[in-house]
Design a protein around this motif. Structure first.
Motif, PDB file in Angstrom:
ATOM      1  N   THR A 361      -8.927 -20.912  21.715  1.00  0.00           N
ATOM      2  CA  THR A 361      -7.686 -21.424  21.137  1.00  0.00           C
ATOM      3  C   THR A 361      -7.225 -22.677  21.859  1.00  0.00           C
ATOM      4  N   MET A 362      -7.291 -22.646  23.189  1.00  0.00           N
ATOM      5  CA  MET A 362      -6.911 -23.813  23.983  1.00  0.00           C
ATOM      6  C   MET A 362      -7.742 -25.027  23.582  1.00  0.00           C
ATOM      7  N   ASN A 363      -9.058 -24.829  23.446  1.00  0.00           N
ATOM      8  CA  ASN A 363      -9.934 -25.932  23.043  1.00  0.00           C
ATOM      9  C   ASN A 363      -9.572 -26.442  21.653  1.00  0.00           C
ATOM     10  N   GLY A 364      -9.258 -25.511  20.750  1.00  0.00           N
ATOM     11  CA  GLY A 364      -8.894 -25.910  19.394  1.00  0.00           C
ATOM     12  C   GLY A 364      -7.617 -26.730  19.351  1.00  0.00           C
ATOM     13  N   VAL A 365      -6.641 -26.336  20.169  1.00  0.00           N
ATOM     14  CA  VAL A 365      -5.370 -27.071  20.221  1.00  0.00           C
ATOM     15  C   VAL A 365      -5.594 -28.473  20.772  1.00  0.00           C
ATOM     16  N   VAL A 366      -6.375 -28.584  21.851  1.00  0.00           N
ATOM     17  CA  VAL A 366      -6.645 -29.898  22.445  1.00  0.00           C
ATOM     18  C   VAL A 366      -7.402 -30.780  21.456  1.00  0.00           C
ATOM     19  N   LYS A 367      -8.364 -30.186  20.747  1.00  0.00           N
ATOM     20  CA  LYS A 367      -9.159 -30.965  19.794  1.00  0.00           C
ATOM     21  C   LYS A 367      -8.307 -31.497  18.652  1.00  0.00           C
ATOM     22  N   SER A 368      -7.392 -30.672  18.146  1.00  0.00           N
ATOM     23  CA  SER A 368      -6.609 -31.086  16.978  1.00  0.00           C
ATOM     24  C   SER A 368      -5.398 -31.942  17.352  1.00  0.00           C
TER      25      SER A 368
END
Length: 671
Positions: A361-368
């Protein structure tokens, strides 16, 4: 044993016994040999893909024509296992396997449901990853499925066909549009019946409807979105079944991606049911329902603008906590921006798979959200420290073992997955903040990544290490201060990447080649003095490399070197060697890199294309890029070739298939 033993040792002992079974006159021994191959696919996938995929596939395919149904069923199960675990390599055998499976389905005796189930299992797993390669088989596939929906008396057969249509949709996407009307009519018919015997078919129909909403295309599905929402609400109003409710949550979530306005009139009813699901205290299917409710709430929130569920981050069941973190990641895209408790949660959470969910989730938030995430300067430290703690194995779940780790081997597998999730976050952060801001944290993280590149480490660790380094360098290409930081890191990273290029494993070589190309692109003129050494390394590799993906990445790395410092590369030697290995065979993502480079070379040094051995290849390469991408910028370049090198141009054109010649002529005439 397949999951926890070294495959080399296991296969050395097991394969003679398996081969004896496979050649036995006893059908149950042949079945035993096939079942053995089937269950090896999950734990020993890399070994099978690398060393014996063709031979075991041949064995399994031969079993499908065995005179005994027990053996044929085992062969279908094995093919399903292979299709699930041996991707993407097994997809290369599409032209051999799909006709075999289709022929098999056409001659099945539908009364033998167990046998039919295995056939559909094999077909579904194989189709999921085909993409557009499924197109030639689509008419036969859909004729078979629609016939089963309309004519089969057995509800299980209908359920299998509905499930298969979902798998077909995942591969075919918009190609399925011509078949959508009869499919949707069948699904609607199944979903309006309330008898108990229909329950399993209804659940599967909702699942497939959700897949269609995401794949068939917004224009096609949107007119039906409101009706689909109402179908789901009608079912949950009349039937108290947790599995059915789970599938309606997925349907609402899918509909929110194509037509969020259709959910708006029903948001109170939908979210009330989901929130009530999160207050149940019983286990089993209801726990799965809680997890799916969290997932759906997150996506619906993102698409419709509703509020959060951060209170569920402390829910006692680990699957629900993981889903809640994932949902919270969706809410972070909505105003007001919430605080995402990644470091504290990762540090204290006892269950490994929950930590994986938090990292994902953390990676997804940073990516978006990229730079938005780091407007608060403390966020960079928090996320960097979270990644560091996982890489150092200093989190509670890595210290404690956790309830989900049954033994040392499984614990090691979970730990490896944790490291991979953490490593994926580093290039995402690197691409989102100025390089100088991230540099102190990156200096702490890099030694932890580089330590896994040692020759004594496993192939997976070495691949992870050099792959992560390459992604970090690629991220630095496009951020402020990235060139300077890449230059400062080059002395530390070059030896690791060069050693990786000489590795015995093709994936490690591939990632290392990508890393060197990315280093050249990121650092620019700072590493020009290292170019002779890098070119020598690439030349030696190109002379002996047989793996097509490695060769493709090597071509792309050379292109990155040329584009970064064209005057530092002996073009008259490098360009012919580069063009000789074009067009790319496996890694088509790098086509844009190669074309950009060749266009630059042609502009920079036109004399290179005067060299007769190179010119036809270069022209053919541009044709291949044009046919694949239809980029308008290619048309002008192709026109130049036609004008200045007409003989070679004509030779290259006539070598193309007729359809491609027509496409090329039409594009040039229209421009």
């Amino acid at each position: 044993m397949a999951l926890h033993m070294p495959p080399e040792k296991l296969f050395q002992q097991l394969m003679p016994l398996t081969q004896a079974c496979l050649t036995s006159g006893d059908p149950y021994q042949r079945k035993g040999g096939l079942m053995c191959l089937a269950v090896l696919a999950e734990g020993c996938a890399d070994h099978i893909r690398t060393n014996m995929l063709s031979s075991v596939l041949q064995t399994v395919c031969q079993s499908l024509s065995d005179n005994n149904q027990v053996v044929r069923s085992a062969g279908l199960f094995a093919l399903g296992q292979f299709s699930e675990h041996l991707q993407p390599d097994i997809s290369k055998y599409c032209s051999e396997l799909m006709p075999l499976l289709l022929g098999y389905l056409s001659s099945l005796n539908q009364a033998k449901v167990g046998h039919v189930t295995k056939a559909f299992y094999a077909l579904e797993n194989f189709m999921e990853n085909l993409g557009t390669d499924i197109e030639p088989y689509l008419p036969t596939l859909m004729e078979t499925m629609l016939s089963a929906l309309n004519n089969a008396d057995n509800l299980k057969i209908k359920e299998l066909a509905v499930s298969a249509i979902g798998a077909i949709a995942n591969a075919a996407k918009e190609l399925l549009v011509p078949y959508f009307p009869p499919v949707i009519e069948s699904l609607k018919g199944f979903l309006t019946t309330t008898t108990e015997e229909m329950r399993s078919l209804q659940t599967q129909s909702l699942d497939t409807l959700s897949v269609l909403a995401r794949t068939i295309g917004k224009d096609v599905f949107s007119p039906l979105a409101a009706e689909c929402v109402q179908l789901g609400l009608n079912l949950t109003d009349t039937i108290d079944d947790p599995d059915l409710r789970r599938c309606t949550y997925s349907l609402y979530s899918s509909v929110s991606t194509v037509s969020p306005e259709c959910l708006t009139p029903h948001l109170v009813a939908i979210t009330t049911v989901m929130m009530l699901a999160l207050k149940f205290s019983v286990e089993n299917a209801y726990i799965d329902e809680k997890e799916d409710a969290c997932d759906a709430l997150g996506e619906i929130a993102f698409n419709t603008g509703t509020s959060s569920l951060s209170s569920f981050l402390q829910f006692p069941h680990d699957d629900v906590r993981r889903a809640a973190f994932g949902a919270l990641g969706q809410f972070l895209n909505l105003p007001p921006t919430l605080t995402f408790p990644c470091h504290s949660s990762i540090k204290t959470e006892l269950e490994r798979h929950v930590v994986m969910g938090i990292l994902e989730t953390m990676n997804g938030v940073v990516k978006s959200c990229q730079g938005e995430v780091f407007k608060n300067p403390e966020r960079l430290k928090e996320i960097s420290y979270a990644i560091r703690d996982v890489l150092k194995k200093k989190t509670a779940c890595q210290d404690s073992g956790g309830d989900d780790a049954d033994d040392d081997e499984q614990q090691a597998e979970y730990d490896a997955m944790l490291l991979e999730f953490a490593g994926e976050g580093i290039p995402l952060v690197a691409s989102s903040v100025p390089a100088d801001s991230f540099a102190p944290f990156l200096n702490d993280l890099l030694p932890l990544i580089m330590s896994k590149a040692k020759s004594s480490c496993t192939v997976a660790d070495r691949s992870f290490s050099v792959g992560t380094i390459g992604e970090i360098l690629q991220a630095l290409v496009s951020v402020s201060g990235g060139r300077g930081l890449a230059g400062r890191l080059s002395n530390r990273l070059l030896p690791v990447l060069v050693a990786g290029v000489r590795d015995s494993d093709p994936e490690v070589r591939n990632n290392s080649v990508f890393g060197l190309g990315s280093l050249a692109e990121a650092a620019g003129p700072i590493i020009v003095s290292d170019y002779p050494m890098m070119l020598s390394v690439f030349s030696n590799l190109l002379a002996k490399e047989s793996d097509l993906r490695v060769i493709d990445n090597l071509c792309a790395a050379l292109c990155r070197m040329i584009m970064s410092n064209v005057d530092a590369v002996p073009l008259e030697q490098v360009v012919p060697a580069l063009v000789a290995h074009l067009p790319l065979k496996e890694d088509m993502e790098e086509n844009k890199t190669v074309f950009k480079c060749l266009a630059m070379v042609y502009t920079h040094t036109p004399a290179l294309v005067q060299h007769t051995p190179t010119r036809p290849l270069l022209i053919s390469t541009f044709f291949c890029f044009f046919i694949e991408t239809a980029q308008n910028t290619l048309v002008m370049l192709i026109k130049e070739f036609a004008q200045h090198h007409s003989a070679d141009f004509h030779t290259a054109v006539t070598s193309l298939p007729g359809e491609q010649q027509a496409k090329l002529s039409a594009a040039i005439s229209a421009s």
